[in-house]
Design a protein around this motif. Structure first.
Motif, PDB file in Angstrom:
ATOM      1  N   LEU A   1      37.504  33.308  45.338  1.00  0.00           N
ATOM      2  CA  LEU A   1      38.194  33.724  43.759  1.00  0.00           C
ATOM      3  C   LEU A   1      40.148  34.149  44.314  1.00  0.00           C
ATOM      4  O   LEU A   1      40.652  33.878  43.812  1.00  0.00           O
ATOM      5  N   LYS A   2      39.992  34.690  45.714  1.00  0.00           N
ATOM      6  CA  LYS A   2      41.770  34.810  45.952  1.00  0.00           C
ATOM      7  C   LYS A   2      41.841  33.071  46.821  1.00  0.00           C
ATOM      8  O   LYS A   2      42.976  33.052  46.491  1.00  0.00           O
ATOM      9  N   HIS A   3      41.631  32.623  46.735  1.00  0.00           N
ATOM     10  CA  HIS A   3      41.611  30.832  47.011  1.00  0.00           C
ATOM     11  C   HIS A   3      41.659  30.388  45.770  1.00  0.00           C
ATOM     12  O   HIS A   3      42.630  29.531  45.774  1.00  0.00           O
ATOM     13  N   LEU A   4      41.013  30.056  45.052  1.00  0.00           N
ATOM     14  CA  LEU A   4      41.361  30.302  43.426  1.00  0.00           C
ATOM     15  C   LEU A   4      43.203  30.863  42.617  1.00  0.00           C
ATOM     16  O   LEU A   4      43.861  30.050  42.055  1.00  0.00           O
ATOM     17  N   MET A   5      42.981  31.620  42.921  1.00  0.00           N
ATOM     18  CA  MET A   5      44.234  32.888  42.649  1.00  0.00           C
ATOM     19  C   MET A   5      45.491  32.009  43.582  1.00  0.00           C
ATOM     20  O   MET A   5      46.964  31.230  42.888  1.00  0.00           O
TER      21      MET A   5
ATOM     22  N   LYS B   1      45.625  29.063  44.341  1.00  0.00           N
ATOM     23  CA  LYS B   1      45.886  27.512  43.945  1.00  0.00           C
ATOM     24  C   LYS B   1      45.969  26.993  42.709  1.00  0.00           C
ATOM     25  O   LYS B   1      47.313  26.460  42.507  1.00  0.00           O
ATOM     26  N   ALA B   2      46.357  28.518  41.706  1.00  0.00           N
ATOM     27  CA  ALA B   2      46.304  28.044  40.521  1.00  0.00           C
ATOM     28  C   ALA B   2      48.254  28.882  40.577  1.00  0.00           C
ATOM     29  O   ALA B   2      48.980  28.333  39.598  1.00  0.00           O
ATOM     30  N   TRP B   3      48.228  29.837  41.263  1.00  0.00           N
ATOM     31  CA  TRP B   3      49.986  29.568  41.643  1.00  0.00           C
ATOM     32  C   TRP B   3      50.319  29.114  41.822  1.00  0.00           C
ATOM     33  O   TRP B   3      51.594  28.513  41.642  1.00  0.00           O
ATOM     34  N   ARG B   4      50.177  27.919  43.155  1.00  0.00           N
ATOM     35  CA  ARG B   4      50.342  27.122  43.645  1.00  0.00           C
ATOM     36  C   ARG B   4      50.884  25.045  42.742  1.00  0.00           C
ATOM     37  O   ARG B   4      52.100  24.991  42.448  1.00  0.00           O
ATOM     38  N   GLU B   5      49.519  25.022  41.987  1.00  0.00           N
ATOM     39  CA  GLU B   5      49.961  24.215  41.121  1.00  0.00           C
ATOM     40  C   GLU B   5      50.209  25.025  39.370  1.00  0.00           C
ATOM     41  O   GLU B   5      50.321  23.946  38.989  1.00  0.00           O
ATOM     42  N   ARG B   6      51.155  25.824  39.571  1.00  0.00           N
ATOM     43  CA  ARG B   6      50.934  26.610  38.305  1.00  0.00           C
ATOM     44  C   ARG B   6      50.458  26.004  36.912  1.00  0.00           C
ATOM     45  O   ARG B   6      50.601  25.578  36.225  1.00  0.00           O
ATOM     46  N   TRP B   7      49.110  26.381  37.249  1.00  0.00           N
ATOM     47  CA  TRP B   7      48.109  26.549  35.925  1.00  0.00           C
ATOM     48  C   TRP B   7      48.067  27.359  34.492  1.00  0.00           C
ATOM     49  O   TRP B   7      49.464  28.029  34.741  1.00  0.00           O
ATOM     50  N   THR B   8      47.695  27.054  33.947  1.00  0.00           N
ATOM     51  CA  THR B   8      48.340  28.442  32.453  1.00  0.00           C
ATOM     52  C   THR B   8      47.710  28.811  32.285  1.00  0.00           C
ATOM     53  O   THR B   8      46.369  28.867  33.071  1.00  0.00           O
ATOM     54  N   ASP B   9      47.270  29.479  31.860  1.00  0.00           N
ATOM     55  CA  ASP B   9      46.538  30.788  31.739  1.00  0.00           C
ATOM     56  C   ASP B   9      45.064  30.379  31.159  1.00  0.00           C
ATOM     57  O   ASP B   9      44.132  30.704  31.575  1.00  0.00           O
ATOM     58  N   LEU B  10      45.163  29.712  30.423  1.00  0.00           N
ATOM     59  CA  LEU B  10      43.806  29.005  29.480  1.00  0.00           C
ATOM     60  C   LEU B  10      43.560  28.240  31.181  1.00  0.00           C
ATOM     61  O   LEU B  10      41.686  28.375  31.012  1.00  0.00           O
ATOM     62  N   MET B  11      43.746  27.810  31.912  1.00  0.00           N
ATOM     63  CA  MET B  11      43.474  27.064  32.786  1.00  0.00           C
ATOM     64  C   MET B  11      42.886  27.745  33.749  1.00  0.00           C
ATOM     65  O   MET B  11      41.584  27.880  34.478  1.00  0.00           O
ATOM     66  N   TRP B  12      43.669  28.722  33.995  1.00  0.00           N
ATOM     67  CA  TRP B  12      43.269  30.142  35.167  1.00  0.00           C
ATOM     68  C   TRP B  12      41.429  30.604  34.567  1.00  0.00           C
ATOM     69  O   TRP B  12      40.759  30.908  35.184  1.00  0.00           O
ATOM     70  N   GLY B  13      41.809  30.793  33.306  1.00  0.00           N
ATOM     71  CA  GLY B  13      40.489  31.495  32.452  1.00  0.00           C
ATOM     72  C   GLY B  13      39.016  30.733  32.742  1.00  0.00           C
ATOM     73  O   GLY B  13      38.262  31.115  33.147  1.00  0.00           O
TER      74      GLY B  13
END
Length: 1006
Positions: A9-13, A15-27
């Motif tokens: 979950l920490k790695h995913l978080m 990665k999401a921040w670096r790649e500027r995921w949308t909220d939907l992608m994060w979910g």
């Protein structure tokens, strides 16, 4: 493993921040990492996101948006987010803090909880943490504003946010309910203390800020002051009265108060008043009476009682209650209502008591009638006694009230007008009782010395002068109404037990050692034995055997043993007289038949004579029934018995009345004629010492013995009427008059003893249900509640085990207004809640005087074991709530399960289980309507003033009952009512957690 998931979950978080995921992608991606059936709370997802988002001086808005999305799609719970915000939010980072407050503001109005077993309880706990955190921020923000002279706008914005969020917490019913449940479930006293400290500190900082006179802070000051008021009135607002307006009889009688006072004055003369104090305090809170109104109604009841019983048998008891007991009752009520130490002196006069007297003056007709019938100024007497005994009134109050009384009347009568005034007699008798007790103490010591001298054969000892003095004192007590007056004064001052104990000691000390007394000494001691025996018999008849048996002598004295066998209610004596000595019986029989021997000569021990006289009477009766002796001979023997020692006649009458009870009708005539002869008046012989006084008391005792065999004898005009018919007449008098007069009080008590608690409660319930007028129906509830105070425990148990179960099992026993689904059922529900509450609180009252005449229990207390476990029956599942296995029991039996030694609590708990079963069927019936009225009434009566006295009843409610009723009738009550009914401070049973789940389950229906 948990750790690996957390790392993912920490790695995913990151990665999401670096790649500027949308909220939907994060979910989408985060759900792939979290195992099925789990949530982000298991892996501390909210904590991880907040730690990363708040690393720098400014918040990471992208990560916070992921947190917001996770919250919206229930990947993380509101409780986990709020708890972590409270832990990580600091006023040192104002920008971060403002974002966090914005996040809370966006989330707090959309709070929900579902799925998790512990979720609702955790949510409630997080709201409590959030409340403390917001107050801490408010206090710190105000302090920073003061330090910066109000120039830093960030702190002002922070304070606006926090006060707005606190306002939301204190205004939304859902949040209020969960917050209250959390406060009840926490056992950490520090938390409550910390909250109080934070609010006080906030007020102090706000005061400092306002001294700067910064105009820009006016709106902030107003909002802070508002939430401070809301916080301090939190429970009062939650418990605000939301039921129907309580009736307020400005000029009408308060039926319940007046009837309770009548019970106490006439039926419980030996009561110490502690039980009445508790009952009136509970009644005052339940009925919403102000202290002034309650005090005035007590005084008004005294005046009514005095006026109604003037020159009648109840006059003395009302006078004693009015002038000796009422002042102490007002003092105890004043201390209890205002939370004062029961033993502390009154520091200053009570304006409420003074107001009660001034309100009493608004009934001039009543006061003038009472003054005229009692031949005294009752108000003046009451004022003086209250001032002298309690200090609740000052001299100025007394003078002012009396001047108003004189201006409103044609001139009041003076208390000291004549020596025959009942008030004067009672007040003068009070010090006389103390003097008599002192005399008995002194003479008892001398009597013991005399006995020792006689037993040591000191021949020179003659009758001590103290015996003559004591005989004169005791015989004077027997003359006229002196004895009754002294006894009533002793009950009013709580000294009756001491008086009875001293008489028992004298009676025991004068049993007369055989053959060693000089004749004059033997005669004096025989008279002392006789008089003390008669006095004790009369005391036992008037005030109950408990007065005698509750003394310090352990039940080992002669009189205690004799009274326990022959005067104790519901006691079957040894009619065969198996313990009698044939030789002593023959000696006594010979003395009576010959008529030549004086039994007082010292040849017989008096206690032995009392035990053997029944055997003598049995021999005489046997000869009489065999026609071996004539009527005239029997009467001569009985007259000889009566002229020897009056106590022997009483012993003979006691045996005869029990013997008559067990004989067939054809064998009753001769023993009845013997008993009747013992009740006939004698040709008084003044040559015998003190015989006139003794014989009068003897006849009173024997006539009372005969009357006790037939409770209906005293009201022969009703002998052909049923109990229901007689009760209806008395009940209508209470409803029409608004109070219970002397004849009604005595009549209902008599019927209660005959019919028992179940019959009385059934009759009262029928009367309440059948009343059509709404105004009279309310008066019926008051009257029924007060009548049930004859024996609260028995009546409440009968209602819970014998009356209401028939209703819930579709019995037509009550023939009610559509089986109580109508207005009558609502009145019955109100009566039920009031009666259960009063009875449960009555058990919490301080231990009362065991000699109280009200301690007599009538009616069966045996509980009916209703079949709650029918084979194949199961309660319907609670589909909206998940449980731990250990919590299911609490749903159905209630939290207060340890009441095996409390029959009343056990009966009410069983009744509520029966209600739960009926509600669980989910079918709307008239019976279910009654259950809804019952629950509504409990919720309506539970207010800030009544929550303490309602708690013993509320703790018996099974949570499943509330759940089932809400499932059937969602609008039955609000979710804040659920919190009031099920959550209680100091809860350690887990019911509060279930209450939180019910609140969350029905959030969307309200």
């Amino acid at each position: 493993m948990t750790e690996s998931v957390e790392q993912k979950l920490k790695h995913l978080m990151r990665k999401a921040w670096r790649e500027r995921w949308t909220d939907l992608m994060w979910g989408i991606y985060v759900k792939e990492v979290i195992p099925a059936g789990s949530t982000g709370d298991t892996y501390n997802l909210a904590e991880s996101i907040l730690q990363q988002a708040l690393i720098g001086p400014s918040p990471n808005s992208k990560l916070l948006s992921y947190l917001q999305h996770s919250l919206n799609v229930q990947i993380v719970s509101y409780s986990a987010v709020f708890e972590n915000i409270c832990l990580q939010g600091s006023i040192q980072k104002t920008r971060c803090l403002l974002e966090l407050l914005l996040l809370v503001e966006q989330s707090i109005k959309h709070i929900s909880c579902s799925g998790s077993v512990d979720g609702p309880a955790a949510l409630a706990a997080s709201l409590l943490s959030l409340e403390n955190w917001l107050w801490s921020l408010t206090s710190d923000g105000l302090k920073k504003l003061f330090d910066n002279n109000g120039t830093n706008n960030d702190y002002s914005v922070i304070c606006h946010y926090t006060t707005g969020l606190l306002g939301t917490l204190y205004e939304e019913n859902y949040l209020i309910s969960l917050l209250y449940i959390a406060r009840c479930c926490t056992n950490d006293q520090f938390s409550a203390t910390q909250l109080t400290s934070l609010v006080n500190q906030t007020e102090s900082n706000l005061k400092n800020l306002t001294t700067n006179g910064n105009p820009s802070s006016e709106k902030l000051v107003e909002s802070v002051e508002k939430v401070v008021r809301q916080c301090r009135s939190f429970e009062n607002d939650l418990f605000k009265e939301n039921g129907p307006e309580k009736p307020f009889y400005e000029n009408s009688l308060c039926t319940d108060v007046h009837t309770l006072i009548s019970w106490e004055a006439l039926l419980r003369p030996t009561s110490d008043g502690l039980e009445l104090t508790r009952q009136l305090e509970v009644l005052q809170k339940l009925r919403g009476y102000s202290p002034t109104q309650l005090y005035c109604e007590i005084l008004r009841a005294c005046c009514l009682g005095l006026a109604e019983t003037a020159d009648s048998p109840g006059e003395l008891r009302w006078a004693v209650f009015t002038f000796l007991k009422a002042p102490s009752l007002l003092l105890r009520l004043h201390r209890s209502i205002f939370g004062l130490d029961p033993n502390s002196p009154i520091g200053e006069p009570s304006p409420e008591v003074a107001g009660a007297f001034e309100r009493l003056l608004s009934y001039p007709g009543l006061l003038e009638t009472t003054d005229a019938k009692c031949h005294c100024n009752v108000v003046e007497g009451l004022l003086n006694e209250v001032k002298m005994r309690t200090s609740l009134l000052s001299e100025w109050h007394v003078t002012s009230i009396l001047s108003k009384r004189e201006s409103l009347s044609r001139g009041g009568l003076k208390l000291e007008t004549t020596n025959t005034q009942i008030a004067t007699l009672v007040l003068r008798a009070e010090p006389t009782v103390a003097s008599i007790l002192k005399t008995l103490d002194t003479d008892y010591a001398k009597n013991q010395v005399a006995i020792e001298n006689v037993e040591n054969c000191v021949q020179k000892v003659v009758t001590p002068s103290f015996q003559d003095t004591l005989l004169k004192v005791l015989s004077h007590l027997l003359s006229g109404q002196s004895f009754e007056l002294i006894l009533n004064a002793a009950t009013g001052t709580g000294k009756l037990r001491a008086f009875a104990t001293k008489l028992v000691r004298f009676n025991e000390a004068n049993r007369q050692p055989a053959g060693s007394d000089p004749s004059k000494t033997a005669n004096a001691r025989a008279l002392l034995f006789d008089i003390s025996f008669l006095m004790l018999c009369r005391i036992t008849q008037m005030y109950g055997i408990e007065v005698i048996l509750s003394g310090e002598l352990g039940g080992e004295t002669f009189f205690e043993q004799w009274a326990s066998e022959w005067l104790k209610p519901n006691q079957a004596p040894d009619l065969l007289l198996s313990r009698s000595d044939p030789m002593l019986t023959d000696q006594l029989l010979k003395a009576l038949t010959s008529g030549e021997s004086d039994l007082r000569s010292g040849s017989v021990r008096w206690h032995e004579a009392c035990f053997h006289i029944p055997a003598v009477i049995r021999e005489i009766l046997g000869a009489y029934e065999s026609q071996l002796v004539s009527d005239e001979e029997v009467e001569r023997i009985l007259d000889t018995l009566r002229t020897q020692m009056c106590c022997l006649s009483v012993c003979a009458a006691a045996w005869l009345r029990f013997y008559i009870q067990v004989q067939p009708v054809n064998l009753k005539s001769k023993p009845t004629s013997m008993l009747d002869h013992l009740m006939t008046s004698l040709n008084l012989d003044d040559s015998k010492e003190h015989y006139r006084e003794r014989s009068v008391l003897m006849l009173q005792i024997i006539r009372r013995l005969a009357q006790d065999d037939n409770p209906l004898q005293s009201v022969s005009e009703n002998h052909d009427q049923s109990l229901d018919h007689q009760l209806t007449k008395l009940w209508n008098k209470i409803l029409n008059h608004g109070w219970s007069d002397h004849s009604t009080t005595v009549g209902i008590d008599r019927l209660f003893k005959i019919g028992g608690a179940t019959w009385l409660v059934t009759s009262l319930v029928k009367a309440v249900i059948k009343e059509q007028s709404s105004d009279k129906r309310q008066r019926c509830v008051e009257g029924a509640l007060s009548v049930a105070h004859l024996d609260l425990d028995s009546c409440a148990i009968s209602l819970a085990t014998r009356v209401l179960p028939f209703l819930l099992t579709h019995s037509s026993m009550l023939a009610s207004d559509e089986e109580t689904g109508g207005p009558g059922g609502k009145a019955l529900a109100q009566l039920t809640v009031l009666l259960f509450t009063a009875a449960l609180n009555n058990q919490l009252a301080p231990e009362c005087d065991s000699t109280t005449g009200a301690s007599k229990k009538s009616g069966s207390k045996r509980s009916i074991d209703w079949d709650l476990n029918t084979p194949g029956f199961r309660y319907p599942p609670l589909k909206k709530i998940a449980f731990h296995d250990g919590e299911v029991d609490f749903m159905f039996v209630g939290p207060n399960i340890n009441h095996e030694n409390n029959p009343l609590a056990n009966a009410i708990a069983n009744l509520m289980q029966l209600m739960t079963r009926a509600a669980g069927e989910g079918i709307i019936t008239p019976q279910l309507a009654f259950i809804s009225y019952f629950i509504q009434t409990m919720a309506e009566l539970t207010s800030s003033k009544t929550k303490e006295i309602m708690r013993p009843l509320l703790t018996l409610i099974p949570p499943a009952l509330v759940f089932y009723m809400l499932a059937v009738w969602p609008k039955l009550m609000s979710i804040s009512d659920v919190a009031k009914l099920l959550a209680h401070p100091g809860d350690e049973t887990g019911v509060g957690k279930i209450a939180a789940r019910i609140v969350c389950a029905f959030k969307n229906t309200h």
